[in-house]
Write a protein that holds these residues in place. Structure first.
Motif, mmCIF file in Angstrom:
data_model
loop_
_atom_site.group_PDB
_atom_site.id
_atom_site.type_symbol
_atom_site.label_atom_id
_atom_site.label_comp_id
_atom_site.label_asym_id
_atom_site.label_seq_id
_atom_site.Cartn_x
_atom_site.Cartn_y
_atom_site.Cartn_z
ATOM 1 N N ILE A 52 0.787 -1.186 -0.163
ATOM 2 C CA ILE A 52 -0.136 -0.153 -0.126
ATOM 3 C C ILE A 52 1.126 1.209 0.015
ATOM 4 O O ILE A 52 0.727 2.240 -0.861
ATOM 5 C CB ILE A 52 -1.027 -0.122 1.107
ATOM 6 C CG1 ILE A 52 -2.033 -1.227 0.996
ATOM 7 C CG2 ILE A 52 -1.720 1.371 1.320
ATOM 8 C CD1 ILE A 52 -2.720 -1.546 2.356
ATOM 9 N N SER A 53 1.803 1.344 0.941
ATOM 10 C CA SER A 53 2.773 2.305 0.801
ATOM 11 C C SER A 53 3.681 2.470 -0.245
ATOM 12 O O SER A 53 3.834 3.479 -0.781
ATOM 13 C CB SER A 53 3.511 2.457 2.197
ATOM 14 O OG SER A 53 4.263 1.292 2.598
ATOM 15 N N SER A 54 4.116 1.400 -0.780
ATOM 16 C CA SER A 54 4.735 1.355 -2.008
ATOM 17 C C SER A 54 4.194 1.962 -3.172
ATOM 18 O O SER A 54 4.634 2.678 -3.852
ATOM 19 C CB SER A 54 5.152 -0.212 -2.315
ATOM 20 O OG SER A 54 6.033 -0.535 -1.424
ATOM 21 N N LYS A 55 2.894 1.608 -3.444
ATOM 22 C CA LYS A 55 2.029 2.213 -4.356
ATOM 23 C C LYS A 55 1.995 3.796 -4.279
ATOM 24 O O LYS A 55 1.898 4.354 -5.461
ATOM 25 C CB LYS A 55 0.634 1.771 -4.469
ATOM 26 C CG LYS A 55 -0.193 1.949 -5.512
ATOM 27 C CD LYS A 55 -1.388 1.236 -5.838
ATOM 28 C CE LYS A 55 -1.969 1.594 -7.199
ATOM 29 N NZ LYS A 55 -2.241 3.033 -7.480
ATOM 30 N N LEU A 56 2.123 4.357 -3.339
ATOM 31 C CA LEU A 56 1.919 5.869 -3.131
ATOM 32 C C LEU A 56 3.267 6.466 -3.754
ATOM 33 O O LEU A 56 2.932 7.304 -4.658
ATOM 34 C CB LEU A 56 1.956 6.173 -1.890
ATOM 35 C CG LEU A 56 2.086 7.561 -1.224
ATOM 36 C CD1 LEU A 56 0.789 8.309 -1.676
ATOM 37 C CD2 LEU A 56 2.454 7.942 0.064
ATOM 38 N N PHE A 57 4.426 5.722 -3.650
ATOM 39 C CA PHE A 57 5.573 6.352 -4.175
ATOM 40 C C PHE A 57 5.731 6.095 -5.676
ATOM 41 O O PHE A 57 6.449 6.696 -6.686
ATOM 42 C CB PHE A 57 6.797 5.917 -3.210
ATOM 43 C CG PHE A 57 6.775 6.623 -2.119
ATOM 44 C CD1 PHE A 57 7.334 8.203 -1.716
ATOM 45 C CD2 PHE A 57 6.160 6.108 -0.862
ATOM 46 C CE1 PHE A 57 7.169 8.570 -0.733
ATOM 47 C CE2 PHE A 57 6.363 6.740 0.184
ATOM 48 C CZ PHE A 57 6.603 7.992 0.289
ATOM 49 N N LEU A 58 5.202 4.904 -6.124
ATOM 50 C CA LEU A 58 5.270 4.447 -7.538
ATOM 51 C C LEU A 58 4.542 5.370 -8.203
ATOM 52 O O LEU A 58 4.661 5.600 -9.368
ATOM 53 C CB LEU A 58 4.695 3.097 -7.595
ATOM 54 C CG LEU A 58 5.590 1.840 -7.417
ATOM 55 C CD1 LEU A 58 4.739 0.461 -7.296
ATOM 56 C CD2 LEU A 58 6.809 1.728 -8.452
ATOM 57 N N ASP A 59 3.154 5.707 -7.681
ATOM 58 C CA ASP A 59 2.331 6.565 -8.354
ATOM 59 C C ASP A 59 3.107 8.010 -8.615
ATOM 60 O O ASP A 59 2.529 8.827 -9.434
ATOM 61 C CB ASP A 59 0.865 6.692 -7.644
ATOM 62 C CG ASP A 59 0.036 5.496 -7.671
ATOM 63 O OD1 ASP A 59 0.337 4.742 -8.612
ATOM 64 O OD2 ASP A 59 -0.764 5.424 -6.930
ATOM 65 N N ALA A 60 3.763 8.485 -7.759
ATOM 66 C CA ALA A 60 4.537 9.553 -7.797
ATOM 67 C C ALA A 60 5.678 9.446 -8.651
ATOM 68 O O ALA A 60 6.613 10.809 -8.913
ATOM 69 C CB ALA A 60 4.788 10.075 -6.178
ATOM 70 N N GLY A 61 6.160 8.387 -9.366
ATOM 71 C CA GLY A 61 6.945 8.338 -10.402
ATOM 72 C C GLY A 61 8.390 7.747 -9.655
ATOM 73 O O GLY A 61 9.414 7.741 -10.415
ATOM 74 N N HIS A 62 8.656 7.391 -8.421
ATOM 75 C CA HIS A 62 9.739 6.811 -7.825
ATOM 76 C C HIS A 62 9.983 5.259 -8.183
ATOM 77 O O HIS A 62 9.012 4.433 -8.503
ATOM 78 C CB HIS A 62 9.742 6.993 -6.335
ATOM 79 C CG HIS A 62 9.978 8.310 -5.743
ATOM 80 N ND1 HIS A 62 10.761 8.954 -5.714
ATOM 81 C CD2 HIS A 62 8.607 9.169 -5.570
ATOM 82 C CE1 HIS A 62 10.528 10.191 -5.130
ATOM 83 N NE2 HIS A 62 9.285 10.246 -5.373
ATOM 84 N N GLY A 85 7.523 -1.742 -13.888
ATOM 85 C CA GLY A 85 8.571 -2.120 -13.921
ATOM 86 C C GLY A 85 9.700 -1.453 -12.933
ATOM 87 O O GLY A 85 10.789 -1.506 -12.687
ATOM 88 N N ARG A 86 9.146 -0.319 -12.224
ATOM 89 C CA ARG A 86 9.844 0.430 -11.392
ATOM 90 C C ARG A 86 9.592 -0.232 -9.891
ATOM 91 O O ARG A 86 10.123 0.095 -9.018
ATOM 92 C CB ARG A 86 9.353 1.853 -11.075
ATOM 93 C CG ARG A 86 9.963 2.601 -12.497
ATOM 94 C CD ARG A 86 9.336 4.070 -12.396
ATOM 95 N NE ARG A 86 7.793 4.110 -12.700
ATOM 96 C CZ ARG A 86 6.858 4.465 -11.840
ATOM 97 N NH1 ARG A 86 7.280 4.760 -10.538
ATOM 98 N NH2 ARG A 86 5.849 4.408 -12.011
ATOM 99 N N PHE A 87 9.204 -1.465 -9.653
ATOM 100 C CA PHE A 87 8.873 -2.021 -8.582
ATOM 101 C C PHE A 87 9.618 -3.570 -8.360
ATOM 102 O O PHE A 87 9.633 -4.083 -9.278
ATOM 103 C CB PHE A 87 7.437 -2.287 -8.260
ATOM 104 C CG PHE A 87 7.118 -2.986 -7.093
ATOM 105 C CD1 PHE A 87 6.996 -2.456 -5.931
ATOM 106 C CD2 PHE A 87 6.788 -4.466 -7.149
ATOM 107 C CE1 PHE A 87 6.529 -3.024 -4.832
ATOM 108 C CE2 PHE A 87 6.568 -5.253 -6.021
ATOM 109 C CZ PHE A 87 6.626 -4.261 -4.743
ATOM 110 N N THR A 88 10.363 -3.402 -7.101
ATOM 111 C CA THR A 88 10.952 -4.848 -6.974
ATOM 112 C C THR A 88 10.513 -5.322 -5.412
ATOM 113 O O THR A 88 10.506 -4.112 -4.732
ATOM 114 C CB THR A 88 12.399 -4.813 -7.022
ATOM 115 O OG1 THR A 88 12.979 -3.591 -6.393
ATOM 116 C CG2 THR A 88 12.730 -4.647 -8.628
ATOM 117 N N ALA A 89 10.561 -6.312 -5.012
ATOM 118 C CA ALA A 89 10.308 -7.018 -3.690
ATOM 119 C C ALA A 89 11.410 -7.559 -3.209
ATOM 120 O O ALA A 89 11.932 -8.416 -3.960
ATOM 121 C CB ALA A 89 8.942 -7.583 -3.555
ATOM 122 N N ALA A 90 11.707 -7.365 -1.922
ATOM 123 C CA ALA A 90 12.891 -8.201 -1.600
ATOM 124 C C ALA A 90 12.695 -8.632 -0.081
ATOM 125 O O ALA A 90 11.899 -7.943 0.622
ATOM 126 C CB ALA A 90 14.212 -7.305 -1.258
#
Length: 255
Positions: A52-62, A85-90
């Motif tokens: 949920i928090s990751s999507k906030l920053f993905l939506d802002a272009g990070h 493409g800008r998302f990875t999980a670890a």
């Protein structure tokens, strides 16, 4: 994180977490950008949960690396956001992320922060930061008073919740967060946020909480009966307002 139990306590609540937990207002990112954060900054979202928090920053272009120790939650985040493409999980914890030192411009931690070992986490976040980097810690704080629904809901949690008080008391106040950052503290902001929930959504939101007794527990059915009564008494046009304040703290933790 602080102990194994904290990393696994949501494993059997992932479906409810995905469907019913609130997001975060875009104003959080705007405030951070005002502190000098730029969309080209690489983000490590620590304790990212279902994303949920990751999507906030993905939506802002990070570009976002979601670090999450719980396998079920990490899988849910990947299923939801893995096509970006800008998302990875670890796999990793707040105290031992496994990410290279100096590789992250913005380290974020949202609702999971209160489970972390604060001293070890501060050391790890400092290790991760690039020379220009900052840390942002945020969470949604449910309002406890102000409407009959909010006040009744709080009574239900006190009466039927399992370890509710000990969990609720883990959230840091403003002074504690300022001390955690030290001299590198840049400030805090608060933004109103909320959800409109029908009864099924309200029940799902409650059951996504780690302190809500599960089916089979003696408090489960009485809790749902009390929740239904509260909803019927306070609903307006079939929904209740589940209100929060989203609080965000930022800075560069010192030694």
């Amino acid at each position: 994180m602080a102990d194994l139990r904290s990393t696994e306590r949501f494993s059997d609540r992932v479906a409810d977490y995905v469907r019913y937990r609130p997001d975060y207002p875009a104003a959080v990112v705007g405030w951070l950008h005002g502190l000098g954060v730029d969309p080209d900054w690489a983000v490590a979202d620590i304790g990212a949960g279902t994303g949920i928090s990751s999507k906030l920053f993905l939506d802002a272009g990070h570009r976002v690396t979601a670090v999450e120790p719980n396998a079920a939650m990490r899988a849910a985040a990947t299923q939801w956001l893995g096509g970006e493409g800008r998302f990875t999980a670890a796999e990793g914890t707040a105290e031992a992320t496994g990410l290279p030192g100096g590789s992250v411009d913005l380290v974020t931690a949202a609702q999971a922060f209160h489970w972390f070992d604060k001293a070890a986490t501060r050391d790890e976040f400092r290790r991760l930061l690039s020379p220009r980097g900052l840390v942002a810690v945020m969470w949604n704080t449910r309002r406890l008073v102000g409407t009959p629904f909010l006040e009744g809901y709080e009574r239900i949690l006190h009466e039927y919740g399992v370890d509710y008080v000990s969990v609720a008391e883990r959230y840091a106040d403003d002074d504690a967060m300022a001390r955690w950052f030290g001299h590198g503290y840049r400030g805090m902001a608060s933004f109103p946020h909320g959800q409109k929930l029908d009864y099924d959504q309200l029940q799902g939101r409650l059951m996504s909480s780690s302190y809500a007794p599960k089916p089979g527990h003696p408090n489960h059915e009485p809790m749902l009966a009390a929740l239904r009564s509260l909803f019927e008494a306070t609903q307006d046009a079939g929904t209740v307002d589940y209100d929060y304040d989203t609080r965000v703290f930022a800075g560069r933790p010192d030694a």
